[in-house]
Design a protein around this motif. Structure first.
Motif, PDB file in Angstrom:
ATOM      1  N   SER A  78     -34.503 -40.352   2.188  1.00 15.84           N
ATOM      2  CA  SER A  78     -34.348 -41.516   1.311  1.00 15.84           C
ATOM      3  C   SER A  78     -33.547 -41.122   0.086  1.00 15.84           C
ATOM      4  O   SER A  78     -33.654 -39.995  -0.393  1.00 15.84           O
ATOM      5  N   LEU A  79     -32.797 -42.064  -0.430  1.00 18.19           N
ATOM      6  CA  LEU A  79     -31.982 -41.790  -1.610  1.00 18.19           C
ATOM      7  C   LEU A  79     -32.137 -42.939  -2.602  1.00 18.19           C
ATOM      8  O   LEU A  79     -32.385 -44.077  -2.208  1.00 18.19           O
ATOM      9  N   PRO A  80     -31.977 -42.633  -3.875  1.00 17.60           N
ATOM     10  CA  PRO A  80     -32.133 -43.691  -4.897  1.00 17.60           C
ATOM     11  C   PRO A  80     -30.847 -44.482  -5.063  1.00 17.60           C
ATOM     12  O   PRO A  80     -30.232 -44.482  -6.124  1.00 17.60           O
ATOM     13  N   LEU A  81     -30.422 -45.144  -3.990  1.00 15.03           N
ATOM     14  CA  LEU A  81     -29.111 -45.782  -3.995  1.00 15.03           C
ATOM     15  C   LEU A  81     -29.200 -47.271  -3.764  1.00 15.03           C
ATOM     16  O   LEU A  81     -30.119 -47.764  -3.127  1.00 15.03           O
ATOM     17  N   LEU A  82     -28.189 -47.948  -4.256  1.00 16.67           N
ATOM     18  CA  LEU A  82     -28.037 -49.363  -4.001  1.00 16.67           C
ATOM     19  C   LEU A  82     -26.563 -49.605  -3.686  1.00 16.67           C
ATOM     20  O   LEU A  82     -25.693 -49.020  -4.338  1.00 16.67           O
ATOM     21  N   THR A  83     -26.326 -50.416  -2.677  1.00 10.44           N
ATOM     22  CA  THR A  83     -24.946 -50.689  -2.275  1.00 10.44           C
ATOM     23  C   THR A  83     -24.601 -52.135  -2.579  1.00 10.44           C
ATOM     24  O   THR A  83     -25.353 -53.050  -2.233  1.00 10.44           O
ATOM     25  N   VAL A  93     -37.698 -45.060  -7.894  1.00  3.24           N
ATOM     26  CA  VAL A  93     -36.236 -45.015  -7.735  1.00  3.24           C
ATOM     27  C   VAL A  93     -35.723 -45.185  -6.301  1.00  3.24           C
ATOM     28  O   VAL A  93     -34.583 -45.601  -6.116  1.00  3.24           O
ATOM     29  N   PRO A  99     -27.273 -57.132  -3.047  1.00  4.49           N
ATOM     30  CA  PRO A  99     -27.009 -55.998  -2.160  1.00  4.49           C
ATOM     31  C   PRO A  99     -26.094 -56.444  -1.023  1.00  4.49           C
ATOM     32  O   PRO A  99     -26.301 -57.519  -0.451  1.00  4.49           O
ATOM     33  N   SER A 100     -25.086 -55.664  -0.735  1.00  2.00           N
ATOM     34  CA  SER A 100     -24.170 -56.098   0.318  1.00  2.00           C
ATOM     35  C   SER A 100     -23.321 -54.955   0.845  1.00  2.00           C
ATOM     36  O   SER A 100     -22.887 -54.084   0.098  1.00  2.00           O
ATOM     37  N   TYR A 101     -23.112 -54.998   2.139  1.00  2.00           N
ATOM     38  CA  TYR A 101     -22.154 -54.099   2.791  1.00  2.00           C
ATOM     39  C   TYR A 101     -20.990 -54.913   3.362  1.00  2.00           C
ATOM     40  O   TYR A 101     -20.231 -54.420   4.170  1.00  2.00           O
ATOM     41  N   ARG A 102     -20.875 -56.149   2.983  1.00  2.00           N
ATOM     42  CA  ARG A 102     -19.981 -57.054   3.706  1.00  2.00           C
ATOM     43  C   ARG A 102     -18.504 -56.804   3.410  1.00  2.00           C
ATOM     44  O   ARG A 102     -17.637 -57.169   4.174  1.00  2.00           O
ATOM     45  N   SER A 154     -21.939 -45.948   2.892  1.00  2.00           N
ATOM     46  CA  SER A 154     -22.863 -45.885   4.031  1.00  2.00           C
ATOM     47  C   SER A 154     -23.875 -44.777   3.879  1.00  2.00           C
ATOM     48  O   SER A 154     -24.561 -44.439   4.836  1.00  2.00           O
ATOM     49  N   THR A 194     -27.462 -57.526   5.272  1.00  2.00           N
ATOM     50  CA  THR A 194     -26.556 -57.134   4.194  1.00  2.00           C
ATOM     51  C   THR A 194     -25.132 -56.923   4.683  1.00  2.00           C
ATOM     52  O   THR A 194     -24.214 -56.787   3.886  1.00  2.00           O
ATOM     53  N   LEU A 195     -24.964 -56.875   5.990  1.00  2.00           N
ATOM     54  CA  LEU A 195     -23.615 -56.701   6.528  1.00  2.00           C
ATOM     55  C   LEU A 195     -22.932 -58.052   6.754  1.00  2.00           C
ATOM     56  O   LEU A 195     -21.771 -58.232   6.412  1.00  2.00           O
ATOM     57  N   TYR A 229     -29.807 -44.870  -9.115  1.00  2.00           N
ATOM     58  CA  TYR A 229     -30.701 -45.613 -10.009  1.00  2.00           C
ATOM     59  C   TYR A 229     -30.233 -45.528 -11.456  1.00  2.00           C
ATOM     60  O   TYR A 229     -30.339 -46.481 -12.215  1.00  2.00           O
ATOM     61  N   SER A 260     -26.802 -44.302   2.413  1.00  2.00           N
ATOM     62  CA  SER A 260     -28.215 -44.586   2.706  1.00  2.00           C
ATOM     63  C   SER A 260     -28.419 -44.657   4.206  1.00  2.00           C
ATOM     64  O   SER A 260     -29.398 -44.132   4.748  1.00  2.00           O
ATOM     65  N   ASP A 261     -27.487 -45.325   4.869  1.00  2.00           N
ATOM     66  CA  ASP A 261     -27.574 -45.551   6.295  1.00  2.00           C
ATOM     67  C   ASP A 261     -27.496 -44.231   7.069  1.00  2.00           C
ATOM     68  O   ASP A 261     -28.290 -43.971   7.969  1.00  2.00           O
TER      69      ASP A 261
END
Lengths: 970, 415, 90
Positions: free
Chosen positions: B252-257, C44, B303-306, B241, C73-74, B345, B243-244
């Protein structure tokens, strides 16, 4: 022992077809339709297995997938372990065994574990086994844990096929609610699927002795099912489970033993349903009392099932403990056949002639022999019995609805259960799964859901006349979550699968593991093979009591798929072997394999010859021979997998100038240029040669393994970043087969193929292309080289590739031509100093690092990666750069990837050897590498460290052959 | 802290285990702390423990939206390993493995640490080249990653099917003897108990809803569902979580979930002794002490948080499982789950200060169970001293501003 | 298993598509106009939203269109699908 027996008539089993089977060595009788559980009960077998942790004797508890009793193994036919006896049909001559018992369930050595029970509270292993080390104890714990044994290698494995389907409505559960819903949908003409776990549709109607419209329920069921099966847009699944409810209303269904294909064990369905009706029923809870796990203690609903479906009475002297009206009804049925000893009603308010009170304890270590009842005045009395049928209340089967994430789970005080409330118009919960236990309510809710679904689908709802049920009452008493008896006196189980007791829950809460997820994880409640279908709500209730909180505030744990255990083979379906990993073959694959080629993957599942092995050769010898052939005479290789993209339109030059670091706009028609493309972070994505066929038509080559990435990258540029560019892109990799002739005699071979165009060095110089005929076949020739030799890439249509290949070999025979594989290609390209994806291009290098900074356009304002490459180099100018490396020991062929460290010390890497081969041209080992600040270090000695071996190497230019590229351009 | 041992267990057995104390307190939330750590997962709790134990910083609150250890700590496949390519990554994870080895004794809590070794079966030349490069790089720094032949792999994983019938021909193996499993929940519990006993407060069911800032931009505390809490230092440990949560302070962050899924079979008798890894088919399988076969594969492609079941990936992993272990076809899946993993990244971790004074992040763990001890050690060092720990100097956010990426070759998932 | 409503092909299963990730701003025509920090952020940084976000899908094993998809995405629910790039302009 006990005492289960078969009624002379009744049930759905086929009494004309008797079966024999063995359980733990004892012969038993059964009928077609029996499960192992029903047959064992009919044969009076009581101890079916042992519990997971304490090895307490256990018997059958339920009658279906919710059973929390022991598992069994099927030795024959078709060996399989960890089966639920309640869902496993008996097979004639079948040999079954209890699991995790020795020598048998009845006499189990492991039961000594019970003596240590006081030392084994929840989480005991976290507090001990620390000295000398967990490693000392772990092997014993592992050996004791686990249930059945996996089948041996080569043993029978289930077969499965995969199916996809779309439906308008899928109904999970063919009980009263599901049947009515299916009928209403079916009559409305919408595509309907009705799925049920049981071999027989009907659900609870099969268990309870109900009349519908004054006739046996079975008649109504038969009429409905016959109508459903007669309709082409309806499919009725028996012995099938909806095990997963995934996003976008996709459901996974496992169909067991499909009847239409002989020898097929499973069919696995992926079904997309516009509407889903969850009519999965409810699961009966147990009650907390001492030793409530003894063999002979069953769900009252299960006893009803055995009566109704199998004609089996699991006891002769039955005590029914009812916190529900349904159990009272069961007691009446048992009384009618003379099997009822007592009815205990735990509800003070109901008016029947039962004993009113609570069960305090069960007695009888190897099976229940008596039960202590405490009446409302607090007096205990002991009642002898051989079966205790318990009904603690109902838990609606909300698993699927909860998995769908289209419903909110809340505790409903009136129902004394967790209920799922749909917040989607495509998810409908009906009947007992929705807390509506009365048959009439099930019918009504099933019809209402069907009507709602049909309405949403734009179909007029069909009419279904709902039958009148003879059912009288279905009320449920207040829930009983805890026992008043002091916990020290014995074990009160809340989870039979994992041997979790109320004392364990108490310990967890006392130690601060108080949220329900922590309780679950600390005690393992609900994590057994039954996943807590019977016990979970009782665990939540008990924790609520311990914490003095309402159940609503405790909440449930997450419901995860699968709803019932599913065989891996069933899920895999047809995804096996070639269907799982399909190879890409060139049109020449058969020839290669017939001629001694050992095939390698060349990237993206393309198969290419690695080398052609001749008699007596090692693979290294073969590779050296092939490389020498190219250096001395001429070789030919299958270059078909090379990625190829046709680009057409007025915008191609602008596109290429954006994609590549170098300039393309000034490339003349008929010529080609090597280019390197970066991603926008300034790192190399790929390299390759692009040719211009005419003003607006170009062919771009990518490396084999990068073809998909390059395709997506260009598509992204054309569609997202620069939709203004007029470019059409067509991937043509497999539209052209490529045979590349390379070596000093290559032009002789080409001439022998009698081209209908001038193929002289002047007319067809390096980096040009011509279209014409070779050996009478249409072909396109590119003059490119990846070997450091004069080279012609001859492209033909795939259907003519074999013919062209043969003619090349024939034409080349006088010049000593031989086919070569990728090992020789690798040697040749290292000698020639050409870079390769996966070696020098390892995802961290830019174009200047690889010594090709001169290519970078000085005039283009922008290209992909330019800004980033400049930015990175401005903050971090010292880079790892491509160098040639000559080991001091000319025979030292190092493993690729060997790190370079200062002096060969065990220290941080200053680079690595990206490729190292024995050079036929130089007769010694040569290498390429990336070395920090490498170009400035030419002439220095650096050190590779291969584990404990230190190899000094001299830094030089990354080219070992034909440094002025004369041969290439000849 | 109540001492755990066989003798204390036996003594308590006499009293029906009613004398056990709480493993951690449930103190009231105070309005002021030196450090607030957001997220009581493995990394947050390890950080809190190391702050207290190594730096004497005990006025610490760990604030958790749900329950302790309930994020990715509860959803991983409990694998510990240090097979990396870059020097900094190898050293960092090697320390983590060593801290894991010592953890049971150090924290007096049996985390069931079991060094079973990881055995890779290599089925492509490209992968062999990658892993051999890793193997030689690791040999510079200590941890072993030995290349072996296929026969050795067969000896180590006898449950595998016939290697001559495998669709992708086995070429070699790699053995990583330091690789281990541990009981994942117990790691969080062990750190929670040890941190609590040193004065750290753990506040479950407390959601951070916003951040307090001073006029100069400095973070001065957090708003929570249970009230305002001031703190000199606020540190995120909110894997899945980040980024959220960071967006709530405008970072901001260079992240992917993405979702990483796993599943288990029903318990069976011991059949796999090691962590069996099959990188070419995207599969790993091991057996828990309870007997379940624990299976996982690659991350889902979207991309997913599910935290669910991405069916294509799942099916591929199941099919690969049967390809490698044909005899597991008749075993059954018991439970499937997913975790929201986040990666940077360049796929290397971020342990860093941010442009916001007083505000720190620890993220990008890409499945961070293996890094919990060293992640906490180095993050605590950063929070306590303001300086990056020598092991984690390369993991600052500033690397991205110059695009000086710390790429683990072969893990360029985002690029 | 998503079901994506391709504007050309109708509802099609996820297997036919490739997800190209979060819909990042299109690449600037003049990167040199960006400051170093603005540029590295562009390369990035990702919003990586939990909830509704816009992402790009390529119907690579279908009609080849590029789609802009608003997806949660959730929950994975898809709110809107539209064509982007060439397909929408032609």
């Amino acid at each position: 022992m006990s005492s289960g027996w078969r009624l002379p008539a009744g049930g759905l089993i086929d009494r004309n077809r008797p079966l024999q089977f063995k359980f733990d060595g004892t012969s038993c009788h059964a009928f077609v339709g029996d499960t192992v559980a029903s047959a064992l009960l009919a044969n009076g077998v009581r101890i079916v297995g042992r519990s997971f942790k304490l090895h307490r004797p256990r018997g059958i508890v339920g009658a279906g997938f919710e059973d929390s009793g022991p598992l069994i193994e099927r030795r024959s036919p078709r060996q399989m372990t960890n089966l639920q006896p309640t869902t496993t049909p008996v097979e004639d001559g079948g040999i079954y065994r209890s699991v995790n018992t020795w020598p048998s369930a009845a006499l189990d050595i492991g039961s000594v574990a019970q003596a240590f029970a006081p030392l084994l509270p929840a989480g005991f292993y976290y507090k001990t086994f620390m000295r000398p080390s967990w490693h000392v104890f772990e092997p014993f714990v592992r050996a004791a844990a686990g249930l059945g044994k996996t089948s041996p290698e080569g043993a029978w494995q289930p077969t499965s096929e995969s199916r996809f389907a779309h439906t308008d409505v899928l109904i999970a559960g063919a009980g009263p609610a599901g049947l009515v819903a299916a009928l209403a949908c079916a009559r409305a003409g919408v595509r309907t699927m009705l799925v049920d776990d049981s071999p027989w549709p009907g659900g609870r109607l099969l268990d309870d002795d109900l009349k519908l419209d004054s006739r046996p329920a079975a008649e109504w069921i038969a009429t409905v099912v016959a109508e459903l099966k007669s309709l082409p847009h309806v499919r009725v699944f028996a012995r099938s489970s909806v095990w997963g409810f995934h996003e976008h209303n996709s459901l996974t269904v496992v169909e067991r033993g499909p009847m239409d294909v002989v020898g097929l064990d499973y069919r696995h369905w992926k079904i997309r349903a516009k509407h889903v009706v969850v009519a999965a029923g409810a699961i009966e809870r147990s009650l907390p009392f001492v030793d409530n796990d003894r063999p002979g203690i069953m769900q009252a609903s299960a006893v009803a099932s055995y009566l109704g479906r199998y004609g089996v009475v699991p006891g002769r002297r039955v005590v029914v403990v009812a916190n529900t009206d349904s159990a009272v009804t069961l007691a009446c049925r048992l009384k009618a056949i003379g099997a009822l000893t007592a009815l205990v009603d735990t509800r003070a308010t109901t008016a029947n002639d039962a004993l009113h009170g609570a069960v305090v304890a069960a007695h009888g270590a190897r099976g229940i022999s008596a039960v202590t009842i405490r009446d409302q005045d607090g007096r205990d009395r002991r009642v002898e019995c051989d079966l205790l049928a318990v009904s603690g209340g109902w838990s609606p089967a909300i698993h699927l609805a909860s998995q769908s994430r289209k419903a909110r789970t809340t505790y409903d005080d009136d129902l004394a259960a967790f209920k799922a409330r749909s917040h989607s118009e495509t998810l409908h919960l009906v009947g007992a799964a929705n807390g509506a236990y009365a048959t009439a309510a099930c019918f009504a809710e099933g019809l209402a859901a069907a009507q709602a679904a049909c309405r949403a689908l734009g179909r007029p709802a069909a009419d279904v006349t709902l039958p009148m049920s003879s059912e009288e009452a279905v009320s449920v008493g207040r829930p009983i979550w805890s026992t008043s008896v002091p916990l020290r006196r014995g074990k009160v189980f809340v989870d039979l699968s994992n041997d979790v007791t109320t004392a364990d829950l108490g310990l967890a809460v006392r130690e601060g593991f108080d949220s329900i997820e922590l309780v679950k994880r600390y005690t393992t409640a609900g994590m057994g093979v039954d996943q807590g279908k019977i016990g979970n709500t009782s665990v939540i209730g008990a924790v609520a009591g311990l914490r003095g909180m309402p159940l609503a505030d405790i909440g449930t744990t997450t419901f995860r798929p699968p709803f019932v255990p599913v065989e891996f083979a069933a899920i895999a379906g047809t995804r096996r072997g070639p269907c799982l990993y399909p190879w890409r073959h060139t049109p020449l694959a058969d020839w290669h394999m017939a001629n001694g080629a050992v095939m390698y993957e060349a990237g993206l599942r393309w198969q290419r010859p690695g080398y052609y092995l001749r008699a007596g050769e090692t693979w290294q010898q073969a590779a050296q021979r092939e490389a020498r052939t190219v250096r001395d005479q001429v070789g030919v290789y299958d270059g078909t997998p090379l990625g190829k993209f046709l680009l057409a339109g007025r915008g191609v030059t602008a596109l290429l100038d954006l994609l590549y670091v170098n300039d393309f706009a000034n490339l003349r028609v008929g010529r080609g240029r090597y280019g390197i493309m970066l991603t926008d972070d300034g790192l190399i994505l790929d390299d390759g040669v692009t040719f211009r066929f005419d003003d607006n038509t170009w062919l771009l080559h990518s490396s084999t393994g990068a073809a998909d990435r390059v395709h997506q990258h260009i598509e992204m540029v054309l569609n997202v970043h620069r939709p203004d560019l007029d470019v059409a892109l067509v991937p043509v990799t497999s539209a052209w087969a490529n045979a590349t002739v390379c070596g000093p005699r290559a032009r002789d071979v080409l001439a022998a193929l009698q081209p209908d165009f001038d193929a002289s060095a002047q007319a067809l110089p390096f980096m040009t292309t011509r279209e014409g005929h070779l050996a009478g076949l249409p072909a396109r020739v590119f003059r490119v080289s990846w070997t450091g030799e004069l080279s012609f890439e001859i492209n033909t249509a795939p259907h003519q590739a074999q013919e062209m290949w043969s003619r090349i070999l024939a034409a080349g025979a006088p010049f000593g031509i031989a086919p070569i594989g990728s090992e020789a290609n690798h040697i040749l390209r290292v000698e020639a100093g050409y870079i390769s994806t996966g070696h020098e291009v390892d995802g961290t290098a830019d174009v200047i690092d690889l010594g090709m900074g001169g290519m970078v356009s000085k005039t283009k304002p922008d290209f992909f990666g330019k800004r980033s490459m400049e930015l990175r180099r401005s903050v971090d100018p010292v880079r790892a750069e491509l160098v040639g490396l000559l080991p001091d020991d000319p025979g030292a062929v190092l493993p690729e990837g060997a790190p370079l460290t200062p002096g060969g010390a065990r220290a941080d890497q200053e680079g690595f050897v990206s490729a190292c081969v024995l050079s036929p041209a130089l007769g010694r080992a040569i290498a390429l590498g990336l070395l920090r600040n490498g170009r400035a270090r030419e002439g220095e000695t650096v050190h590779a460290r291969v584990y404990d071996r230190i190899v000094p190497m001299k830094v030089g230019a990354p080219i070992f052959h034909d440094a002025d590229r004369k041969r290439v351009k000849s | 802290m109540q001492r755990y041992s066989f003798f204390s267990l036996a003594r308590n057995a006499i009293h029906h285990h009613e004398g056990w104390e709480r493993a951690w307190r449930a103190p009231p939330l105070r309005p002021d702390y030196d450090v607030v750590i957001v997220g009581a997962g493995g990394h947050g709790l390890s950080t809190a423990y190391h702050l207290a134990a190594k730096h004497g910083v005990t006025n610490v609150a760990v604030i958790e939206k749900g329950w302790l250890g309930g994020g990715n700590t509860a959803r991983n496949t409990h694998t510990i390993r240090s097979n990396y390519l870059r020097d900094v990554s190898i050293r960092f994870h090697d320390v983590s493995v060593k801290l894991y080895e010592a953890m049971t004794r150090e924290l007096n809590y049996n985390i069931l640490f079991s060094q079973r070794s990881m055995v890779d079966l290599v089925q492509s030349w490209g992968k062999l080249r990658d892993l051999r490069r890793r193997s030689m790089a690791m040999a510079l720094h200590g941890p072993a990653y030995r290349i072996v032949d296929v026969d050795e792999v067969r000896r180590r994983i006898p449950a595998m099917g016939d290697v001559t019938k495998m669709r992708l021909p086995p070429l070699a193996g790699v053995i990583h003897p330091e690789a281990a499993m541990a009981r994942h929940d117990a790691v969080a519990w062990a750190y929670a108990r040890a941190a609590d006993s040193r004065g750290v407060e753990i506040h479950q069911q407390t959601e951070v809803t916003g951040f307090l800032r001073a006029a100069d931009g400095r973070v001065t505390g957090v708003e929570t569902s249970r009230g305002t809490v001031r703190a000199k230092t606020v540190a995120l440990a909110t894997a899945g979580s980040t980024s959220d949560v960071a967006a709530r302070i405008g970072l901001s962050l260079p992240l992917l979930t993405r979702n990483l899924q796993a599943f288990v079979s029903e318990p069976v008798k011991p059949i796999i002794d090691v962590i069996a890894n099959f990188p070419d088919v995207g599969l790993y399988a091991m057996q828990s002490d309870k007997g379940e076969i624990v299976v996982g594969g690659g991350t889902d492609p979207i991309p997913s948080y599910r935290q669910g079941c991405h069916f294509q990936t799942f099916e591929d992993v199941v099919a690969s499982l049967i390809e490698i272990f044909p005899r597991f076809g008749s075993l059954k899946m018991l439970r499937q789950w997913g975790g929201a993993i986040e990666f940077a990244y360049d796929a290397s971790p971020i342990i860093s200060g941010t442009p916001i004074p007083g505000f720190y992040v620890s993220t990008g763990w890409y499945g961070g169970f293996k890094s919990i001890p060293v992640g906490g050690l180095t993050y605590a060092h950063l929070l306590a001293t303001g300086q990056a720990h020598p092991l984690a100097e390369a993991f600052g956010l500033d690397r991205f501003s110059g695009l000086k990426l710390l790429l683990e070759a072969g893990t360029v998932a985002q690029r | 298993m998503l079901l994506i409503e391709c504007p050309w092909c109708g509802p099609r299963p996820e297997q036919e598509f490739t997800c190209a990730g979060e819909a990042h701003p299109p690449r600037p025509h003049d990167p040199s106009a960006f400051s170093d920090r603005q540029w590295s952020d562009y390369v990035v940084m990702r919003a990586n939203l939990r909830g509704l976000h816009e992402e790009r899908w390529w119907h690579v094993r279908g009609c080849g269109s590029w789609l802009s998809v608003t997806r949660d995405t959730l929950t994975h629910d898809i709110r809107t699908v539209s064509l982007i790039g060439k397909a929408s302009s032609s």
